[in-house]
Enzyme design. Structure first.
Site, PDB file in Angstrom:
ATOM      1  N   LYS A 115     -13.674  -1.391  41.835  1.00 21.58           N
ATOM      2  CA  LYS A 115     -13.570  -2.459  42.841  1.00 21.58           C
ATOM      3  C   LYS A 115     -13.464  -3.857  42.199  1.00 21.58           C
ATOM      4  CE  LYS A 115     -14.828   0.494  46.530  1.00 21.58           C
ATOM      5  NZ  LYS A 115     -15.818   1.517  46.785  1.00 21.58           N
ATOM      6  N   TYR A 146     -21.785   7.890  48.379  1.00 17.44           N
ATOM      7  CA  TYR A 146     -20.402   8.299  48.134  1.00 17.44           C
ATOM      8  C   TYR A 146     -20.021   7.910  46.713  1.00 17.44           C
ATOM      9  CZ  TYR A 146     -15.280   8.399  48.498  1.00 17.44           C
ATOM     10  OH  TYR A 146     -13.935   8.653  48.303  1.00 17.44           O
ATOM     11  N   ASP A 162     -24.142   4.437  40.037  1.00 17.05           N
ATOM     12  CA  ASP A 162     -22.771   4.231  40.482  1.00 17.05           C
ATOM     13  C   ASP A 162     -22.687   2.836  41.080  1.00 17.05           C
ATOM     14  OD1 ASP A 162     -20.287   4.132  41.571  1.00 17.05           O
ATOM     15  OD2 ASP A 162     -20.476   5.966  42.782  1.00 17.05           O
TER      16      ASP A 162
END
Ligand code: PLP
Length: 432
Positions: A269, A146, A241
């Site tokens: 994050k 994702y 990523d």
């Protein structure tokens, strides 16, 4: 006695009249496990407290950011100091340099870095830059990884292994995904084949170097080495990523543990320490194509705002100074060994991949190396386990296909409590 959730239910019922599904991000809605989400009031260290006064040991950490636990004093103080000077200037501020310098020092493959406001923005921008830099259109991603809700990355594999992807959500024109190739994670043969056939048209490969978003899946060394080689041979940009893994698996991210270096990296994050910050960066020659230095356009009204920068700077400084990673590895390893013995004791087939402070208890009798393996897990057992743990004050990720995170403020007592709860929860699951 079952926990009382009256106030949660009341607030969530109202939320559903105001906000689609009552949530501002779908994973929070308990869709995968059933039931009503718990509405939180506050966080403190390793704990979350809901609006009914129940306490939970938090293994989500806001889906990644809170590696230092909730409201770490140094982070909160830095945010207060920044707020007092104003929240956003729309002009350069020195804190942007500080965070950029910390990122570049932590991750040597990043020579220039651009701040954005989310992980989604980071991956969307990185892909645009890779395409602008190479002058090519095709991108390669892996099923189950994702990268945020970017149109061209919300793709599922077509019918054949090497067919172009199809949109995985309504509202995405086929034109947005027909330059996205979706391959199976950890499959070197597919990678070799697709690069042999179309390598000169591929702008980039983007992947989670350790996957969290189909549950925790660990890459084979050979897979990572093959990625690096096919990208080198073809001139495609290799994008890690690390929105989840950056500052999570090590201060230098997954790339510092795995020994394979990407051309570009995306972050988010932990980088914002609980405030909205993302970033993308990489090789100087690639990043020099970004506007206003180069022709690839990317911008953001609130990008690099001082409050978010201060939160990120304080978080990274604490991580750098305290180096919690060896302890996190040990604790998490101890915990997952314990969980595995409990599951075995109750006769429940399971896998529990763990690396650093990321782990997933898969209710699955086969090793999970890719998305196809992950979806063969027993999600009914997972849902039961999740609710049994929640009732015992342990707040886990509310889907089989997510990673759980340990935080640096967990104590051995917390871990013992978790195992005690898991013993009872897994006994209940086994009795189903
Ligand atoms: C969370 C995540 C994103 C998206 O970040 P947002 O801040 O939610 O937009 C992208 N990539 C990975 C690997 C993630 O875990």
């Amino acid at each position: 006695m079952p926990l009382i959730h009256d106030r949660s239910h009341e607030i969530f019922a109202k939320a559903q009249t105001l906000i689609p599904g009552g949530v501002n991000s779908p994973a929070r809605a308990f869709g995968a496990v059933g039931g009503t989400p718990v509405v939180m009031l506050r966080g403190d260290g390793p704990y979350l407290y809901d609006v009914d006064g129940n306490q939970y040991l938090d293994y989500i950490g806001s889906w990644g950011p809170h590696i230092l636990g909730h409201r770490h004093p140094q982070v909160i103080e830095a945010i207060h100091r920044a707020v007092d000077l104003g929240t956003s200037f729309g002009a350069p501020c020195e804190l942007e340099n500080e965070l950029a310098e910390l990122v570049i020092d932590a991750i040597p493959s990043i020579e220039l870095v651009r701040m954005v406001n989310s992980g989604t923005e980071a991956t969307m921008s990185a892909i645009r830059v890779a395409r602008g830099f190479t002058g090519r259109d095709l991108i390669v991603k892996f099923a189950g990884c994702y990268h945020g809700h970017v149109d061209s990355l919300l793709v599922k594999a077509g019918s054949g292994a090497l067919t172009l992807g199809t949109p995985s959500s309504p509202g995405i024109p086929a034109g947005c995904t027909d330059a996205t190739l979706v391959l199976e994670y950890n499959d070197c043969d597919q990678l070799e084949t697709v690069f042999r056939e179309r390598g000169d048209q591929i702008a980039c490969v983007i992947l989670e170097p350790v996957v969290g978003n189909m549950g925790t899946v660990i890459p084979d060394t050979e897979f990572l080495q093959t990625l690096r080689r096919v990208c080198d041979e073809s001139g495609a940009v290799l994008i890690f990523d690390e929105v989840m893994t950056g500052f999570r698996l090590a201060y230098g991210g997954a790339q510092s543990r795995l020994g394979v270096t990407p051309d570009m990296t995306t972050l988010g994050k932990i980088l914002g320490g609980g405030l909205p910050v993302g970033a993308y960066g990489g090789r100087r020659d690639i990043m020099q194509t970004v506007s206003p230095l180069g022709p690839v356009y990317q911008a953001g009204t609130l990008s690099g705002n001082p409050v978010a920068m201060a939160s990120g700077i304080a978080t990274l400084r604490v991580l750098k100074e305290t180096n919690p990673y060896p302890q996190l590895d040990d604790y998490t390893n101890w915990l997952t060994s314990g969980l595995s013995s409990m599951a075995a004791k109750h006769g429940i087939p399971h896998q529990i991949p763990q690396i650093g402070s990321m782990f997933t208890l898969f209710f699955n009798d086969q090793p999970v190396r890719n998305y196809n393996d992950a979806v063969r897990s027993n999600t009914k057992q997972f849902a039961a386990y999740f609710h049994e743990m929640l009732e015992r004050g342990i707040y886990l990720a509310c889907s089989q296909f997510e990673a759980n995170f340990a935080s640096a403020v967990l104590t051995q007592d917390d871990l013992n409590r978790t195992l005690q709860a898991a013993d009872e929860a897994l006994a209940a699951v086994a009795a189903l």
